[in-house]
Scaffold this motif. Structure first.
Motif, PDB file in Angstrom:
ATOM      1  N   ASP A 195      25.858 -97.420  40.211  1.00  0.00           N
ATOM      2  CA  ASP A 195      26.418 -98.740  40.473  1.00  0.00           C
ATOM      3  C   ASP A 195      25.455 -99.815  39.961  1.00  0.00           C
ATOM      4  OD1 ASP A 195      28.462-100.446  42.047  1.00  0.00           O
ATOM      5  OD2 ASP A 195      26.513-101.133  42.779  1.00  0.00           O
ATOM      6  N   LYS A 196      25.955-100.684  39.088  1.00  0.00           N
ATOM      7  CA  LYS A 196      25.102-101.707  38.461  1.00  0.00           C
ATOM      8  C   LYS A 196      24.490-102.652  39.505  1.00  0.00           C
ATOM      9  CE  LYS A 196      26.619-103.478  34.583  1.00  0.00           C
ATOM     10  NZ  LYS A 196      25.661-103.116  33.525  1.00  0.00           N
ATOM     11  N   ASP A 197      25.282-103.091  40.473  1.00  0.00           N
ATOM     12  CA  ASP A 197      24.766-104.027  41.467  1.00  0.00           C
ATOM     13  C   ASP A 197      23.668-103.386  42.310  1.00  0.00           C
ATOM     14  OD1 ASP A 197      26.445-106.061  40.626  1.00  0.00           O
ATOM     15  OD2 ASP A 197      28.037-105.520  42.039  1.00  0.00           O
ATOM     16  N   ALA A 198      23.850-102.103  42.639  1.00  0.00           N
ATOM     17  CA  ALA A 198      22.819-101.411  43.420  1.00  0.00           C
ATOM     18  C   ALA A 198      21.516-101.298  42.631  1.00  0.00           C
ATOM     19  CB  ALA A 198      23.321-100.025  43.822  1.00  0.00           C
ATOM     20  N   LEU A 199      21.627-101.051  41.335  1.00  0.00           N
ATOM     21  CA  LEU A 199      20.428-100.968  40.506  1.00  0.00           C
ATOM     22  C   LEU A 199      19.745-102.336  40.390  1.00  0.00           C
ATOM     23  CD1 LEU A 199      21.595 -98.584  37.645  1.00  0.00           C
ATOM     24  CD2 LEU A 199      19.840 -98.121  39.353  1.00  0.00           C
ATOM     25  N   LYS A 200      20.535-103.382  40.257  1.00  0.00           N
ATOM     26  CA  LYS A 200      19.937-104.722  40.187  1.00  0.00           C
ATOM     27  C   LYS A 200      19.194-105.048  41.473  1.00  0.00           C
ATOM     28  CE  LYS A 200      22.987-106.859  36.753  1.00  0.00           C
ATOM     29  NZ  LYS A 200      23.930-107.955  36.448  1.00  0.00           N
ATOM     30  N   GLU A 201      19.752-104.649  42.589  1.00  0.00           N
ATOM     31  CA  GLU A 201      19.069-104.870  43.866  1.00  0.00           C
ATOM     32  C   GLU A 201      17.770-104.066  43.924  1.00  0.00           C
ATOM     33  OE1 GLU A 201      19.953-104.498  48.686  1.00  0.00           O
ATOM     34  OE2 GLU A 201      21.555-104.126  47.223  1.00  0.00           O
ATOM     35  N   LYS A 202      17.813-102.828  43.425  1.00  0.00           N
ATOM     36  CA  LYS A 202      16.626-101.966  43.434  1.00  0.00           C
ATOM     37  C   LYS A 202      15.481-102.596  42.657  1.00  0.00           C
ATOM     38  CE  LYS A 202      15.046 -97.371  41.980  1.00  0.00           C
ATOM     39  NZ  LYS A 202      15.446 -96.028  41.465  1.00  0.00           N
ATOM     40  N   TYR A 203      15.811-103.240  41.526  1.00  0.00           N
ATOM     41  CA  TYR A 203      14.765-103.808  40.668  1.00  0.00           C
ATOM     42  C   TYR A 203      14.620-105.322  40.830  1.00  0.00           C
ATOM     43  CZ  TYR A 203      14.398 -99.259  38.462  1.00  0.00           C
ATOM     44  OH  TYR A 203      14.188 -97.915  38.215  1.00  0.00           O
ATOM     45  N   ASN A 204      15.135-105.843  41.950  1.00  0.00           N
ATOM     46  CA  ASN A 204      14.927-107.247  42.340  1.00  0.00           C
ATOM     47  C   ASN A 204      15.464-108.242  41.298  1.00  0.00           C
ATOM     48  OD1 ASN A 204      13.495-106.538  44.777  1.00  0.00           O
ATOM     49  ND2 ASN A 204      11.724-106.068  43.490  1.00  0.00           N
ATOM     50  N   VAL A 205      16.613-107.937  40.738  1.00  0.00           N
ATOM     51  CA  VAL A 205      17.245-108.868  39.802  1.00  0.00           C
ATOM     52  C   VAL A 205      18.696-109.146  40.209  1.00  0.00           C
ATOM     53  CG1 VAL A 205      15.742-108.361  37.842  1.00  0.00           C
ATOM     54  CG2 VAL A 205      17.794-106.960  38.221  1.00  0.00           C
ATOM     55  N   SER A 206      18.978-109.029  41.496  1.00  0.00           N
ATOM     56  CA  SER A 206      20.341-109.283  41.989  1.00  0.00           C
ATOM     57  C   SER A 206      20.773-110.695  41.626  1.00  0.00           C
ATOM     58  CB  SER A 206      20.395-109.098  43.504  1.00  0.00           C
ATOM     59  OG  SER A 206      20.174-107.746  43.853  1.00  0.00           O
ATOM     60  N   GLY A 207      22.041-110.840  41.282  1.00  0.00           N
ATOM     61  CA  GLY A 207      22.594-112.142  40.954  1.00  0.00           C
ATOM     62  C   GLY A 207      22.309-112.616  39.551  1.00  0.00           C
ATOM     63  N   LYS A 208      21.636-111.794  38.760  1.00  0.00           N
ATOM     64  CA  LYS A 208      21.303-112.168  37.391  1.00  0.00           C
ATOM     65  C   LYS A 208      22.195-111.429  36.396  1.00  0.00           C
ATOM     66  CE  LYS A 208      17.665-114.763  38.339  1.00  0.00           C
ATOM     67  NZ  LYS A 208      17.619-116.207  38.024  1.00  0.00           N
ATOM     68  N   LYS A 209      22.513-112.088  35.287  1.00  0.00           N
ATOM     69  CA  LYS A 209      23.108-111.416  34.144  1.00  0.00           C
ATOM     70  C   LYS A 209      21.950-110.964  33.258  1.00  0.00           C
ATOM     71  CE  LYS A 209      27.498-111.991  35.022  1.00  0.00           C
ATOM     72  NZ  LYS A 209      28.369-110.825  35.323  1.00  0.00           N
ATOM     73  N   ILE A 210      21.834-109.659  33.062  1.00  0.00           N
ATOM     74  CA  ILE A 210      20.643-109.104  32.420  1.00  0.00           C
ATOM     75  C   ILE A 210      20.889-108.855  30.936  1.00  0.00           C
ATOM     76  CG2 ILE A 210      18.978-107.219  32.401  1.00  0.00           C
ATOM     77  CD1 ILE A 210      18.817-109.020  34.862  1.00  0.00           C
ATOM     78  N   LEU A 211      20.054-109.478  30.119  1.00  0.00           N
ATOM     79  CA  LEU A 211      19.935-109.129  28.714  1.00  0.00           C
ATOM     80  C   LEU A 211      18.664-108.314  28.578  1.00  0.00           C
ATOM     81  CD1 LEU A 211      20.532-112.689  27.155  1.00  0.00           C
ATOM     82  CD2 LEU A 211      22.251-111.055  27.972  1.00  0.00           C
ATOM     83  N   SER A 212      18.652-107.322  27.710  1.00  0.00           N
ATOM     84  CA  SER A 212      17.423-106.542  27.574  1.00  0.00           C
ATOM     85  C   SER A 212      17.272-106.008  26.162  1.00  0.00           C
ATOM     86  CB  SER A 212      17.400-105.378  28.574  1.00  0.00           C
ATOM     87  OG  SER A 212      18.244-104.310  28.153  1.00  0.00           O
ATOM     88  N   THR A 213      16.038-105.652  25.856  1.00  0.00           N
ATOM     89  CA  THR A 213      15.699-104.865  24.671  1.00  0.00           C
ATOM     90  C   THR A 213      14.531-103.994  25.063  1.00  0.00           C
ATOM     91  OG1 THR A 213      15.302-104.977  22.289  1.00  0.00           O
ATOM     92  CG2 THR A 213      14.011-106.471  23.656  1.00  0.00           C
ATOM     93  N   PHE A 214      14.355-102.851  24.395  1.00  0.00           N
ATOM     94  CA  PHE A 214      13.227-101.997  24.771  1.00  0.00           C
ATOM     95  C   PHE A 214      12.702-101.256  23.551  1.00  0.00           C
ATOM     96  CE2 PHE A 214      15.998 -98.293  24.669  1.00  0.00           C
ATOM     97  CZ  PHE A 214      15.139 -97.209  24.516  1.00  0.00           C
ATOM     98  N   GLY A 215      11.550-100.655  23.740  1.00  0.00           N
ATOM     99  CA  GLY A 215      10.920 -99.855  22.695  1.00  0.00           C
ATOM    100  C   GLY A 215       9.473-100.269  22.507  1.00  0.00           C
ATOM    101  N   LEU A 216       8.758 -99.509  21.698  1.00  0.00           N
ATOM    102  CA  LEU A 216       7.383 -99.876  21.360  1.00  0.00           C
ATOM    103  C   LEU A 216       7.416-101.136  20.511  1.00  0.00           C
ATOM    104  CD1 LEU A 216       6.001 -96.301  20.607  1.00  0.00           C
ATOM    105  CD2 LEU A 216       5.452 -97.738  22.578  1.00  0.00           C
ATOM    106  N   ILE A 217       6.759-102.177  20.981  1.00  0.00           N
ATOM    107  CA  ILE A 217       6.947-103.509  20.408  1.00  0.00           C
ATOM    108  C   ILE A 217       6.130-103.687  19.124  1.00  0.00           C
ATOM    109  CG2 ILE A 217       6.489-105.959  20.816  1.00  0.00           C
ATOM    110  CD1 ILE A 217       7.314-105.520  23.693  1.00  0.00           C
ATOM    111  N   SER A 218       6.807-104.223  18.122  1.00  0.00           N
ATOM    112  CA  SER A 218       6.171-104.613  16.863  1.00  0.00           C
ATOM    113  C   SER A 218       6.996-105.736  16.265  1.00  0.00           C
ATOM    114  CB  SER A 218       6.102-103.433  15.893  1.00  0.00           C
ATOM    115  OG  SER A 218       7.408-103.072  15.458  1.00  0.00           O
ATOM    116  N   SER A 219       6.457-106.376  15.238  1.00  0.00           N
ATOM    117  CA  SER A 219       7.158-107.511  14.637  1.00  0.00           C
ATOM    118  C   SER A 219       8.483-107.098  14.018  1.00  0.00           C
ATOM    119  CB  SER A 219       6.271-108.177  13.580  1.00  0.00           C
ATOM    120  OG  SER A 219       5.945-107.248  12.547  1.00  0.00           O
TER     121      SER A 219
END
Length: 781
Positions: A195-219
């Protein structure tokens, strides 16, 4: 094709000596080294070991250099130092002198092997076949670069690429023969959707619309493209939060330090968006990463390299159901076609902002992209990648490597997740139970049979609770006159579907389940058996009104099991009455080319033959046995193509005179797990009666349909959730994991286990001892 001869032969072995297994040597960067290829190889090797660990040993040769050394486990026998000529020489000798190494698989990236001369000399000195996986394929090469790739091609038996675009470039720009190239998509992880809302609560981002990117960062990730778009997004959606997940790439740290990250931090401050951006500066464990991706509302992929052939980060995001906005690298373009994502130009922050705002303003569009992408990526799971690799490696070694499937552990995870204190829910969306779909007698009857089988095998006390739940549901559906209703909504009320649907099959399944449960009176609580007996006797009052062919088959099976411990003239009389009806149907329809009860084959066909063999076991009437065998052998002749089961499609059925099995590449789809399960049940019963190993071998082949031996060569059983996908279609797998399909898989899995235990031989797909198998049965919590 993974041959079932390997599985049949493996059943004859009581144990497997791992030291004698054929070996595949992976030459690759490998953890603890942190890079995309290392993670890719680890995931692929894990999948190969889980699918085929009994029949092949994967050896790993990690890559390192004089300036980058790592510590590895004792299982690592070889390490290649890529800038050391002696290291290449020593590895050549080890490979060529090993009697077990049958093939070398090399994960290739330009620059990964520090010295091209050393590497080429190494390839041409090997006496074992070589497969090279190209992670990058560059278009329009100059003459020197073209020659470099052609030399690699000449040294390889086969080349693997991950996109159609890469294959086209190899053929067009490098002259590689198309038949030498195999396309195997970048693997993705099976995800237990949460459940997306439960996960947002778990990671303290409830009420937010989450944009994300991930990976080993480089230019090369061009994260600034997203940052520059944020002000326009925030203006319309002030509740957004952009997560940048991942540490800086180790090679970037060595050469530039944290220069790029510092630039991003400065830009965030200059744009005044500090409260809208969070860095997660670590290499997250996979389970945590997948949770972050599942709580993501929109994933942003902004690579600025038009020649980046493939992206593992993009694959992982889209396989988690993230709607994606992405730049047009070849991999992304192939995946998001047909409304599975939104494409933007490289570095175009204005387009990115418009795309994100469009999605955030249109929930239906976001859901559509998510659903389309999930189905698009289903074929790319690491399990399916392992199947594709295994098939290729068998071909290249000319069956010196003969792979057989590993039998999955028996899990009740998804069955329990689908079950309330009232019964098992009918449907699911992916692996999430859909309570709005309500409940059915059909599913709860099947579930009762499955958990009774499981309890007989394990005597697990918690299973008694499930047995009681499903039985109570059956009792709830029984009406004062004795017959059963089938459909119950989420408020425990019978629905109007009961007024229009044919309830005969559901009533037959209920009697089958009750009889099967009563046959276990020696191990189940006495009070439960007495209660079930009362329900069954009340149900038998109305069975003379039932004339549905398959309902009669279910009832015969129920009475057969009911009769095992307390034989009654009443049971025998009803069995004969129903079996005689089937005999008359068979005599009316059958001829020299059509040995069947009807002029067509539809669903649950093997049930009819199994019912006839059960009638013979109960009555000893020879005609029942004769018709059982002739009809079943006829059915098998129509549903097996070489070593693959193809059950009758529910889209077309099969009428007398039609072509029984279409070519694999043109299969109609509409193959249901329940029909595979019915086939396995019948094969087990026929093997018990006739002691013909042909039935046992076909039972193993049939079960492999769930594991990937089907016309799409894709898994139908999901080992991550313990659920089973709802159907095999012509070009895709239905990813929902409802009660019918999941219970059908469980019944099939338990039937295979029981049948092989009767043989007092080891499980055909696994090197684990019987004791470990029984221990594994309880590892479902």
């Amino acid at each position: 094709m993974i041959t079932d001869k390997a599985q049949i032969d493996s059943r004859k072995r009581n144990s497997v000596n791992e030291n004698t297994l054929p070996e595949i040597l992976f030459i690759t960067s490998y953890p603890p080294r942190e890079c995309g290829i290392a993670t890719y190889s680890q995931d692929l090797i894990t999948a190969l070991n889980e699918k085929f660990g009994q029949s092949v040993k994967i050896r790993i040769c990690p890559l390192e250099s004089e300036n980058e050394k790592h510590s590895y486990s004792d299982e690592i026998k070889y390490v290649l130092t890529t800038d050391d000529a002696e290291s290449y020489t020593g590895l050549i000798q080890n490979i060529n002198n090993s009697p077990n190494i049958q093939l070398v698989l090399i994960q290739h990236e330009f620059g990964l092997f520090k010295n091209d001369d050393y590497f080429n000399q190494f390839l041409y000195a090997l006496t074992k076949p070589v497969v090279i996986v190209f992670h990058t394929v560059l278009p329009h090469p100059n003459e020197a670069f073209q020659l470099k790739v052609q030399q690699l091609n000449d040294a390889a038996e086969s080349i693997i690429v991950m996109t159609h675009s890469s294959a086209e470039i190899l053929t067009r720009d490098y002259g590689v023969a198309p038949e030498k190239i195999t396309i195997i998509s970048h693997g993705t992880h099976l995800v237990k959707h949460m459940d997306k809302d439960a996960l947002k609560e778990k990671y303290n981002v409830s009420g937010k619309k989450i944009l994300s990117t991930f990976g080993l960062i480089s230019s090369g990730k061009s994260i600034e493209t997203s940052l520059n778009a944020l002000p326009a997004i925030i203006k319309e959606h002030p509740d957004i939060l952009f997560l940048i997940i991942g540490k800086t790439h180790p090679s970037v740290i060595k050469e530039q330090g944290e220069q790029y990250r510092k630039m991003l931090e400065d830009k965030i401050e200059a744009l005044g968006i500090q409260e809208y951006v969070q860095f997660k500066n670590s290499f997250l464990p996979l389970p945590q990463l997948l949770e972050y991706l599942q709580l993501t509302d929109i994933y942003l992929f902004t690579s600025k390299d038009p020649n980046q052939a493939v992206s593992g980060t993009f694959s992982y995001a889209i396989s988690c159901g993230c709607p994606v906005v992405c730049t047009p690298i070849p991999h992304a373009v192939e995946v998001i076609k047909d409304n599975a994502g939104i494409k933007i130009d490289f570095g175009n922050s204005k387009q990115l902002a418009e795309a994100v705002n469009r999605l955030l303003n249109d929930e239906h569009l976001m859901q559509s992209l998510s659903s389309n992408s999930l189905h698009r990526m289903a074929s790319t799971t690491w399990e399916n990648s392992a199947l594709a690799h295994a098939s290729l490696l068998e071909q290249i070694t000319h069956n010196k490597i003969s792979l057989c499937y590993t039998m999955p552990e028996i899990k009740l995870h998804h069955v329990k997740n689908m079950t309330t204190n009232f019964g098992i829910i009918q449907f699911s969306k992916m692996n999430l139970p859909d309570i709005d779909s309500g409940y059915t007698l059909d599913d709860n009857a099947r579930a009762l049979i499955a958990v009774c089988m499981y309890y007989e095998m394990t005597h697990d006390d918690e299973t008694l609770r499930l047995i009681n739940t499903y039985f109570k549901f059956i009792k709830y559906c029984q009406q004062p006159e004795g017959y059963f209703l089938n459909y119950v909504n989420d408020e425990k009320k019978f629905t109007s579907e009961n007024n229009s649907a044919n309830l005969a099959d559901a009533n037959g399944r209920a009697i089958w389940a009750l009889g099967f449960m009563i046959s276990m009176q020696d191990i189940l609580p006495e009070s439960l058996i007495f209660e079930a007996e009362d329900v069954m006797q009340h149900a038998l009052v109305t069975i003379n009104k039932i004339h549905s062919t398959r309902a009669m088959g279910f009832i015969i099976k129920g009475l057969y099991y009911h009769n095992l411990h307390h034989e009654t003239e009443k049971d025998i009389s009803v069995i004969k009455e129903l079996a005689n009806r089937l005999v008359q149907m068979y005599k009316h329809e059958s001829d020299k080319d059509w040995n069947w009860f009807e002029s067509y084959l539809t669903y649950a066909n093997s049930l009819l033959s199994e019912a006839m063999i059960c009638a013979w076991l109960a009555t000893n009437e020879p005609i029942y046995k004769e018709i059982a065998k002739s009809s079943f052998d006829f059915l098998l002749s129509l549903t097996y193509k070489k070593d693959t089961l193809q059950v009758i499609s529910n889209k077309t059925w099969l009428h007398r005179g039609e072509n029984p099995i279409k070519e694999t590449s043109n299969a109609a789809g509409g193959e249901q797990p329940i029909d595979v399960a019915y086939t396995i049940l019948a094969l087990s019963k026929f093997h018990d009666v006739f002691q013909d190993d042909g039935y046992l071998n076909k039972m193993e082949m049939s079960f492999n349909w769930f594991l990937g031996n089907n016309h799409l060569n894709q898994i139908i059983y999901n080992p991550c959730t313990g659920g089973c996908y709802d159907g095999l279609e012509e070009n895709y797998v239905n990813l929902n994991q409802g009660a019918e399909s999941t219970i059908s898989y469980l019944i099939a899995r338990l039937t295979v286990e029981q049948a092989l235990n009767k043989e007092q031989k080891s499980i055909p797909y696994s090197i684990r001892s019987k004791k470990r198998h029984y221990l594994a049965l309880n590892e479902y919590h």
